[in-house]
Design a protein around this motif. Structure first.
Motif, short mmCIF file in Angstrom:
data_model
loop_
_atom_site.label_atom_id
_atom_site.label_comp_id
_atom_site.label_asym_id
_atom_site.label_seq_id
_atom_site.Cartn_x
_atom_site.Cartn_y
_atom_site.Cartn_z
N ALA A 160 0.84 -1.20 0.00
CA ALA A 160 0.00 0.00 0.00
C ALA A 160 0.87 1.26 0.00
O ALA A 160 0.59 2.22 -0.74
CB ALA A 160 -0.93 -0.01 1.21
N ASP A 161 1.93 1.26 0.80
CA ASP A 161 2.81 2.43 0.87
C ASP A 161 3.55 2.65 -0.45
O ASP A 161 3.73 3.80 -0.89
CB ASP A 161 3.83 2.25 2.00
N VAL A 217 -6.24 1.27 2.91
CA VAL A 217 -5.71 -0.09 3.05
C VAL A 217 -4.65 -0.10 4.15
O VAL A 217 -4.63 -0.97 5.02
CB VAL A 217 -5.13 -0.60 1.73
N GLY A 218 -3.76 0.90 4.10
CA GLY A 218 -2.72 1.00 5.12
C GLY A 218 -3.28 1.19 6.52
O GLY A 218 -2.77 0.62 7.49
N ILE A 219 -4.34 2.00 6.64
CA ILE A 219 -4.97 2.22 7.93
C ILE A 219 -5.51 0.90 8.49
O ILE A 219 -5.30 0.58 9.67
CB ILE A 219 -6.11 3.26 7.80
N THR A 270 -6.62 -14.02 3.84
CA THR A 270 -8.02 -13.79 3.48
C THR A 270 -8.45 -12.37 3.82
O THR A 270 -9.07 -11.67 3.01
CB THR A 270 -8.94 -14.79 4.22
N VAL A 271 -8.11 -11.94 5.02
CA VAL A 271 -8.45 -10.58 5.46
C VAL A 271 -7.81 -9.54 4.55
O VAL A 271 -8.46 -8.56 4.13
CB VAL A 271 -8.01 -10.36 6.93
N SER A 272 -6.55 -9.74 4.20
CA SER A 272 -5.84 -8.79 3.35
C SER A 272 -6.49 -8.70 1.97
O SER A 272 -6.67 -7.61 1.41
CB SER A 272 -4.37 -9.20 3.22
N THR A 273 -6.86 -9.85 1.42
CA THR A 273 -7.52 -9.87 0.11
C THR A 273 -8.86 -9.15 0.17
O THR A 273 -9.19 -8.36 -0.74
CB THR A 273 -7.73 -11.32 -0.36
N ILE A 315 -9.79 -6.77 2.20
CA ILE A 315 -9.55 -5.33 2.35
C ILE A 315 -9.22 -4.69 1.01
O ILE A 315 -9.77 -3.64 0.65
CB ILE A 315 -8.42 -5.09 3.37
N TRP A 316 -8.33 -5.31 0.25
CA TRP A 316 -7.98 -4.75 -1.06
C TRP A 316 -9.19 -4.72 -1.99
O TRP A 316 -9.41 -3.72 -2.70
CB TRP A 316 -6.86 -5.57 -1.70
#
Length: 336
Positions: free
Chosen positions: A71-72, A112-114, A145-148, A150-151
């Motif tokens: 994200a950064d 996403v970063g937050i 799974t959580v990361s996917t 969120i994106w």
């Protein structure tokens, strides 16, 4: 009710065309600040990318850190477009591209970063309250799974902001709000409020997590009864995530609501609207400094990261030796 809402949004849209924006400060000061931030951000995050390519994704903590890094990096790559647009060094078509695409991506990756910082705090929280118990939230499958999700969530709520726009012209690109259709302005307002909910939900949860962590750390320090001066440093390590989160993002979210209201309502005069614009740009710059703050989290909290950085290897070994007498519970809080 829908007709009334559309009328209000249309009035705000018409107002955005009538109220010229004062860009003297953003035309001169912010491009210089963003240029320095971009150079620092690209250097730090390129180094972090190289380091993380050598670290396997075998823990939830590492997965969250890697997603934060992605994200950064994306946010950093959007900064040159903003710099050129704000400084008026590019053609007017570039400003249209910034309004329709790059600024949308910038905000998308910021949130996403937050949320990733929220899950980093959640991961630290689980390590202290359930250090040895195996639960689903500590599995890598859960983190992936959580990361996917969120994106995908941020992509789908941001996509209409790229689509619901009118054709760009030299006059309309002066203010991004002038490019949006009435439905686009309405959707922009909805997304803004949604992002506010995301931020404050993450913030409240992080406060809860760190209240518990603080109690555990304090109890651990009392038991240790060491007088070697290490305790204070460890306490700072514990709070680095919430400190970065609050310093970078809280000011922007205090300003964002009235600014968005000024863009979608006809009740804000031009002087106040321009003041809110400058305040929004100032706090947005502070929020984007997160791209340089997150590497501090990698260095302070992730032992695997510092072990891979050549200039920090010796320091990491000496620090690990001097802290062997500390409890494993404290290590779980401070290290990845």
């Amino acid at each position: 009710m829908l007709e009334t809402g559309n009328t209000t949004v249309m009035q705000g849209f018409n107002k955005s065309e009538r109220c010229p924006r004062d860009t003297r400060m953003t035309h001169l000061v912010f491009p210089a600040l963003y240029t320095a931030l971009f150079l620092a951000g690209i250097a730090l995050n390129t180094l972090a990318l190289w380091v993380f390519t050598h670290i396997p994704s075998n823990s939830t903590f590492i997965i969250y850190l890697k997603n934060t890094l992605v994200a950064d990096l994306i946010l950093t790559l959007m900064l040159p477009f903003k710099i050129l647009s704000d400084s008026h060094l590019g053609p007017w078509q570039l400003r249209g591209f910034v309004c329709k695409f790059s600024s949308v991506v910038l905000y998308q990756t910021m949130y996403v970063g937050i949320m990733m910082l929220g899950f980093i705090a959640f991961d630290r929280f689980l390590k202290i309250i359930r250090p040895f118990r195996k639960i689903f939230a500590k599995r890598t499958a859960f983190a992936k799974t959580v990361s996917t999700v969120i994106w995908l969530l941020m992509f789908f709520i941001s996509l209409p902001n790229m689509i619901l726009n009118k054709k760009a012209t030299p006059s309309s690109v002066k203010k991004c709000a002038s490019l949006k259709s009435p439905l686009g302005l309405l959707w922009h307002q909805v997304v803004s409020h949604t992002c506010q909910v995301i931020f404050w939900t993450v913030f409240v949860l992080m406060v809860v997590f760190y209240v518990v962590i603080t109690k555990k750390v304090y109890d651990s320090y009392k038991k240790c009864k060491s007088k070697d001066g290490k305790h204070k440093r460890l306490e700072v390590k514990v709070f680095i995530v919430i400190a970065v989160f609050f310093v970078c993002f809280a000011p922007y979210h205090f300003v964002k609501v009235p600014y968005t209201y000024s863009q979608t309502s006809n009740k804000t005069d031009c002087r106040l609207e321009n003041q809110l614009f400058v305040a929004k740009e100032t706090t947005l710059f502070l929020a984007t400094t997160n791209i340089c703050m997150d590497p501090l989290i990698y260095i302070i909290l992730c032992k695997k990261f510092t072990e891979r950085v050549p200039c920090m290897r010796g320091r990491t070994r000496s620090t690990a030796t001097s802290e062997e007498h500390h409890s494993s519970q404290t290590d779980n809080i401070t290290l990845g």
